[in-house]
Design a protein around this motif. Sequence first.
Motif, PDB file in Angstrom:
ATOM      1  N   THR A  41      54.580  32.673  41.170  1.00 40.42           N
ATOM      2  CA  THR A  41      53.672  33.651  40.566  1.00 40.42           C
ATOM      3  C   THR A  41      53.844  33.670  39.051  1.00 40.42           C
ATOM      4  OG1 THR A  41      53.837  35.019  42.543  1.00 40.42           O
ATOM      5  CG2 THR A  41      52.976  36.071  40.567  1.00 40.42           C
ATOM      6  N   ARG A  42      55.090  33.683  38.599  1.00 41.46           N
ATOM      7  CA  ARG A  42      55.342  33.682  37.151  1.00 41.46           C
ATOM      8  C   ARG A  42      54.780  32.431  36.504  1.00 41.46           C
ATOM      9  NH1 ARG A  42      60.360  36.118  38.907  1.00 41.46           N
ATOM     10  NH2 ARG A  42      61.524  34.146  38.770  1.00 41.46           N
ATOM     11  N   ALA A  96      43.591  34.377  39.464  1.00 38.94           N
ATOM     12  CA  ALA A  96      42.994  35.069  40.607  1.00 38.94           C
ATOM     13  C   ALA A  96      43.953  35.155  41.791  1.00 38.94           C
ATOM     14  CB  ALA A  96      41.707  34.359  41.030  1.00 38.94           C
ATOM     15  N   ARG A  97      44.755  34.128  41.989  1.00 38.26           N
ATOM     16  CA  ARG A  97      45.625  34.140  43.172  1.00 38.26           C
ATOM     17  C   ARG A  97      46.952  34.854  42.924  1.00 38.26           C
ATOM     18  NH1 ARG A  97      46.856  27.651  43.161  1.00 38.26           N
ATOM     19  NH2 ARG A  97      48.667  27.654  41.758  1.00 38.26           N
ATOM     20  N   SER A  98      47.307  35.112  41.655  1.00 31.42           N
ATOM     21  CA  SER A  98      48.655  35.617  41.384  1.00 31.42           C
ATOM     22  C   SER A  98      48.731  36.955  40.662  1.00 31.42           C
ATOM     23  CB  SER A  98      49.444  34.577  40.572  1.00 31.42           C
ATOM     24  OG  SER A  98      49.750  33.453  41.368  1.00 31.42           O
ATOM     25  N   LEU A  99      47.701  37.345  39.907  1.00 33.33           N
ATOM     26  CA  LEU A  99      47.845  38.535  39.067  1.00 33.33           C
ATOM     27  C   LEU A  99      48.016  39.812  39.884  1.00 33.33           C
ATOM     28  CD1 LEU A  99      47.951  39.966  36.380  1.00 33.33           C
ATOM     29  CD2 LEU A  99      45.450  39.844  36.247  1.00 33.33           C
ATOM     30  N   ARG A 100      47.147  39.999  40.858  1.00 28.28           N
ATOM     31  CA  ARG A 100      47.229  41.225  41.667  1.00 28.28           C
ATOM     32  C   ARG A 100      48.601  41.328  42.344  1.00 28.28           C
ATOM     33  NH1 ARG A 100      43.004  44.279  44.989  1.00 28.28           N
ATOM     34  NH2 ARG A 100      41.529  42.947  43.883  1.00 28.28           N
ATOM     35  N   ARG A 101      49.054  40.220  42.927  1.00 35.17           N
ATOM     36  CA  ARG A 101      50.343  40.234  43.627  1.00 35.17           C
ATOM     37  C   ARG A 101      51.494  40.521  42.657  1.00 35.17           C
ATOM     38  NH1 ARG A 101      50.194  35.468  45.568  1.00 35.17           N
ATOM     39  NH2 ARG A 101      51.937  34.347  44.650  1.00 35.17           N
ATOM     40  N   ALA A 102      51.431  39.933  41.468  1.00 34.63           N
ATOM     41  CA  ALA A 102      52.507  40.123  40.491  1.00 34.63           C
ATOM     42  C   ALA A 102      52.637  41.590  40.083  1.00 34.63           C
ATOM     43  CB  ALA A 102      52.253  39.259  39.256  1.00 34.63           C
ATOM     44  N   VAL A 103      51.495  42.256  39.925  1.00 34.12           N
ATOM     45  CA  VAL A 103      51.513  43.645  39.448  1.00 34.12           C
ATOM     46  C   VAL A 103      51.849  44.611  40.578  1.00 34.12           C
ATOM     47  CG1 VAL A 103      50.139  45.501  38.432  1.00 34.12           C
ATOM     48  CG2 VAL A 103      49.886  43.148  37.588  1.00 34.12           C
ATOM     49  N   LEU A 104      51.231  44.426  41.749  1.00 35.48           N
ATOM     50  CA  LEU A 104      51.360  45.408  42.825  1.00 35.48           C
ATOM     51  C   LEU A 104      52.540  45.150  43.752  1.00 35.48           C
ATOM     52  CD1 LEU A 104      47.604  45.873  43.783  1.00 35.48           C
ATOM     53  CD2 LEU A 104      48.994  47.193  42.180  1.00 35.48           C
ATOM     54  N   GLU A 105      53.056  43.936  43.742  1.00 28.98           N
ATOM     55  CA  GLU A 105      54.204  43.631  44.602  1.00 28.98           C
ATOM     56  C   GLU A 105      55.394  43.240  43.725  1.00 28.98           C
ATOM     57  OE1 GLU A 105      52.919  40.856  47.666  1.00 28.98           O
ATOM     58  OE2 GLU A 105      50.956  41.824  47.707  1.00 28.98           O
ATOM     59  N   ALA A 151      37.790  22.710  31.482  1.00 29.56           N
ATOM     60  CA  ALA A 151      38.733  22.270  32.512  1.00 29.56           C
ATOM     61  C   ALA A 151      39.940  23.206  32.564  1.00 29.56           C
ATOM     62  CB  ALA A 151      39.177  20.834  32.227  1.00 29.56           C
ATOM     63  N   LEU A 152      40.436  23.597  31.404  1.00 29.47           N
ATOM     64  CA  LEU A 152      41.575  24.513  31.350  1.00 29.47           C
ATOM     65  C   LEU A 152      41.181  25.898  31.872  1.00 29.47           C
ATOM     66  CD1 LEU A 152      42.884  23.445  27.838  1.00 29.47           C
ATOM     67  CD2 LEU A 152      44.075  23.082  30.005  1.00 29.47           C
ATOM     68  N   ALA A 153      39.973  26.347  31.520  1.00 23.62           N
ATOM     69  CA  ALA A 153      39.519  27.670  31.967  1.00 23.62           C
ATOM     70  C   ALA A 153      39.406  27.717  33.487  1.00 23.62           C
ATOM     71  CB  ALA A 153      38.180  28.012  31.319  1.00 23.62           C
ATOM     72  N   ARG A 154      38.849  26.668  34.085  1.00 25.55           N
ATOM     73  CA  ARG A 154      38.712  26.641  35.547  1.00 25.55           C
ATOM     74  C   ARG A 154      40.085  26.735  36.216  1.00 25.55           C
ATOM     75  NH1 ARG A 154      34.691  22.502  34.116  1.00 25.55           N
ATOM     76  NH2 ARG A 154      32.611  23.301  34.643  1.00 25.55           N
ATOM     77  N   GLU A 155      41.010  25.917  35.767  1.00 29.26           N
ATOM     78  CA  GLU A 155      42.349  25.924  36.347  1.00 29.26           C
ATOM     79  C   GLU A 155      43.028  27.276  36.141  1.00 29.26           C
ATOM     80  OE1 GLU A 155      45.923  24.205  38.070  1.00 29.26           O
ATOM     81  OE2 GLU A 155      43.812  23.578  38.076  1.00 29.26           O
ATOM     82  N   GLY A 156      42.878  27.832  34.945  1.00 25.50           N
ATOM     83  CA  GLY A 156      43.506  29.110  34.642  1.00 25.50           C
ATOM     84  C   GLY A 156      42.948  30.249  35.476  1.00 25.50           C
ATOM     85  N   MET A 157      41.629  30.267  35.674  1.00 28.48           N
ATOM     86  CA  MET A 157      41.021  31.336  36.480  1.00 28.48           C
ATOM     87  C   MET A 157      41.539  31.308  37.916  1.00 28.48           C
ATOM     88  SD  MET A 157      37.019  31.802  35.353  1.00 28.48           S
ATOM     89  CE  MET A 157      36.598  30.388  34.347  1.00 28.48           C
ATOM     90  N   VAL A 158      41.660  30.128  38.491  1.00 23.43           N
ATOM     91  CA  VAL A 158      42.166  30.017  39.863  1.00 23.43           C
ATOM     92  C   VAL A 158      43.592  30.556  39.946  1.00 23.43           C
ATOM     93  CG1 VAL A 158      42.870  28.374  41.646  1.00 23.43           C
ATOM     94  CG2 VAL A 158      40.661  28.102  40.500  1.00 23.43           C
ATOM     95  N   ARG A 159      44.434  30.194  38.990  1.00 23.34           N
ATOM     96  CA  ARG A 159      45.834  30.638  39.006  1.00 23.34           C
ATOM     97  C   ARG A 159      45.927  32.156  38.803  1.00 23.34           C
ATOM     98  NH1 ARG A 159      49.865  26.683  38.605  1.00 23.34           N
ATOM     99  NH2 ARG A 159      49.054  24.557  38.468  1.00 23.34           N
TER     100      ARG A 159
END
Length: 388
Positions: free
Chosen positions: A241-242, A226-235, A216-224
Amino acid sequence: MGLSGFEFATATRILFGAGRLAEVPREVKALGGTRVLLVTGRDPTRAGPLRQGLDQLGLSSVTFAVEGEPTVELARDGTATAVSERCDAVVAFGGGSALDAGKAIAALAANGGDPLDYLEVVGRGLPLTKPSLPLVAIPTTAGTGSEVTRNAVLGVKDAQVKASLRSPLMLPRLAIVDPDLLAGAPSGVLAASGLDALSQLIEPFLSARANPLSDALAREGMVRSARSLRRAVLEDTDPATREDLALASLFGGLCLANSGLGAVHGFAAPVGGMFEAPHGAVCAALLPAVLEVNLRALRARAPAHPALPRFQEVAVLLTGRAEARAEDGISWVRELCQALRVPGLGRYGLTEADVPMLVTRAKAASSMKANPLPLTDEELTEIVVRSR
């Protein structure tokens, strides 16, 4: 998949939220601390406000800076400092290196002896018998999840390996996860630590020891992630996001501590021991090839394996597309690594001649035991070659 039962252990308490760093001094005092060993990263000034807060409550502190990834020698030095300064609590504030160092020091100061008495793989592997000094763990990066795990990874230079001190007695008494501490983090740190966190969500989900609580934790973590890592690094990072990155990291730590990892981390430990290579970046370099080789091996040798449908579920969670296939998830990971400019292992000095030794050492790593199925020497070699 039949379930024969499971255990779930973590830090005694977890406090999560923006601004919670301010609560640390009061919490340390509540744990009975009067003289604190404050373990930091290479720049102790970042912990200045925390040290001031301890002073204001009448708690004296001694700073111990961790310059790079922790080693047996560093654990000895930190333990000697804690003992000679009569510290009765440890606060670890920094990235995974500072947190692992803090956990090792808190355990060794309470138990006595040398790190090699207790170290896995290359040490004597003796069990710790006394609870660690009260430990508060405060991550300033979003990657390792070390604030909620029961081990500390130490480099052993003579043996060119990294190995763990591991015991339930090493779990922090308190983990404080404050997403505000990620503000201003360099993009390279966000990328490496964030991809480490992602691998620590995917590997336990596919692990031979997966359980419904960590799932359950892994599913929630993957979604978060996936939606935030690229933006946090490139923007840039914003509060939402944090928060996503900090939760993904925390959940990854909870997952790996209770369901194990796999071949990514099975390789990462010996790579880190053989070369000066940051752990998160190594995991990122390995992740696409490990996923691809594992998927192919499962289809060829264990077509009824419960991990197989999970590859498709990973793809759906990462891409956000209900019709995504297992291969789509692997492509998504590979494209993310390319977008975040993850270097191959050759960047750290790995040559073709090193591959057989690396494969041999990876097979002995504790993380490899939880891989969905045992991989052949040929498959392990392919992972390394493709990750160079």
